[in-house]
Design a protein around this motif. Structure first.
Motif, short mmCIF file in Angstrom:
data_model
loop_
_atom_site.label_atom_id
_atom_site.label_comp_id
_atom_site.label_asym_id
_atom_site.label_seq_id
_atom_site.Cartn_x
_atom_site.Cartn_y
_atom_site.Cartn_z
N ALA A 22 8.87 82.19 65.47
CA ALA A 22 7.43 82.15 65.17
C ALA A 22 7.03 80.81 64.57
CB ALA A 22 7.07 83.29 64.20
N ASP A 78 9.78 90.10 59.15
CA ASP A 78 10.32 90.00 60.50
C ASP A 78 11.79 89.64 60.44
OD1 ASP A 78 9.70 87.60 59.35
OD2 ASP A 78 9.09 86.63 61.20
N ARG A 92 14.31 81.81 56.29
CA ARG A 92 14.91 82.59 57.38
C ARG A 92 16.40 82.33 57.49
NH1 ARG A 92 9.13 81.82 58.08
NH2 ARG A 92 8.36 83.89 58.71
N ASP A 133 13.48 86.05 64.60
CA ASP A 133 12.10 86.09 65.08
C ASP A 133 11.20 85.22 64.22
OD1 ASP A 133 12.91 87.83 67.02
OD2 ASP A 133 12.07 89.63 66.08
N GLY A 134 11.50 85.15 62.93
CA GLY A 134 10.72 84.30 62.05
C GLY A 134 10.86 82.84 62.40
N GLY A 175 1.81 84.79 62.30
CA GLY A 175 3.05 85.52 62.53
C GLY A 175 2.83 87.01 62.36
N PRO A 176 3.89 87.79 62.52
CA PRO A 176 3.74 89.25 62.42
C PRO A 176 3.35 89.67 61.02
CG PRO A 176 6.06 88.63 62.54
CD PRO A 176 5.26 87.39 62.80
#
Length: 244
Positions: free
Chosen positions: A92, A84, A134, A88-89, A78-79
């Motif tokens: 991912a 994040d 998240r 978006d998490g 992931g980023p």
């Protein structure tokens, strides 16, 4: 006797549990669950069964460890840098599990087995924690954390499991069958259904032919996220809770 014991200890230390699990994953990737035997494992690791049994008690434990290792690696992708955005998490996580089941054809069946038979084991809490953090960051009220997280986890695992099953079925049709050809055949079959009995299925037949599996997965995740924010957050807008 002392010298023999020390040699045995050195062999045990050199053959770590991590290396055994890594070898198990390699065997599973190459030959599926049926190919994972302690005999094949000892041959691959050039060791005796006693050294392996020192670290894992049986095949079921080994399968669980292999599943957990692959899932942990998938969720770690992931980023980097600042946290994040929650949405978006979640995406991912979904893509990480999607790619893992695509790369490891045996994984989807093991995920289903592990989640239903041993929800207290490491795989289930690992996935639930990754998605749940998240959900909490979205600002969902605490009383709804479990339900919202369950909805996302069930959708993601169902979608990646179905994709893995489709991939596995396509492989059984022979080396000349590819995804585009398989979907084209399925789409044509849908278009030939009785229009009175299957008007909807006929209408989406072209979408079946043209769809992208990863995009479809993410669209489904967004549908669930939209429902969660609409149901549980004021004004239907995701927000980050104030720091405490």
């Amino acid at each position: 006797m002392t010298t023999r014991t020390r040699r045995s200890q050195r062999r045990t230390e050199a053959l770590s549990r991590e290396r055994i699990v890594e070898a198990a994953v390699e065997l599973l990737d190459a030959a599926g669950e049926g190919g994972l035997t302690f005999r094949a494992l000892t041959e691959r690791l050039a060791t005796g069964p006693g050294a392996i049994y020192w670290h894992v008690a049986n095949k079921d434990e080994l399968l669980g460890a292999a599943t957990d290792a692959v899932v942990a690696a998938a969720l770690a992708v992931g980023p980097t840098g600042p946290p994040d955005p929650p949405q978006d998490g979640v995406r991912a996580v979904a893509l990480g599990l999607f790619d893992a089941t695509d790369e490891h054809p045996w994984l989807a069946a093991q995920l289903s087995t592990r989640l239903s038979r041993g929800p207290w084991a490491s795989v289930t809490p690992r996935i639930f924690e990754s998605v749940g953090r998240r959900v909490r960051a979205l600002g969902v009220p605490e009383g709804d954390w479990f339900t919202a997280t369950s909805a996302l986890v069930h959708y993601i695992l169902g979608a990646v499991g179905q994709n893995a099953a489709n991939t596995a079925n396509a492989r059984t049709l022979g080396p000349d069958t590819n995804r585009a050809g398989f979907l084209d055949s399925a789409s044509r079959a849908w278009e030939e259904l009785d229009p009175d009995d299957y008007p909807f299925v006929r209408a989406v037949a072209k979408q079946l032919r043209d769809h992208d599996d990863r995009e479809q997965l993410l669209a489904g995740v967004d549908f669930v996220l939209t429902g969660i924010t609409a149901r549980h957050l004021p004004g239907g807008q995701a927000h980050t809770p104030p720091a405490t």
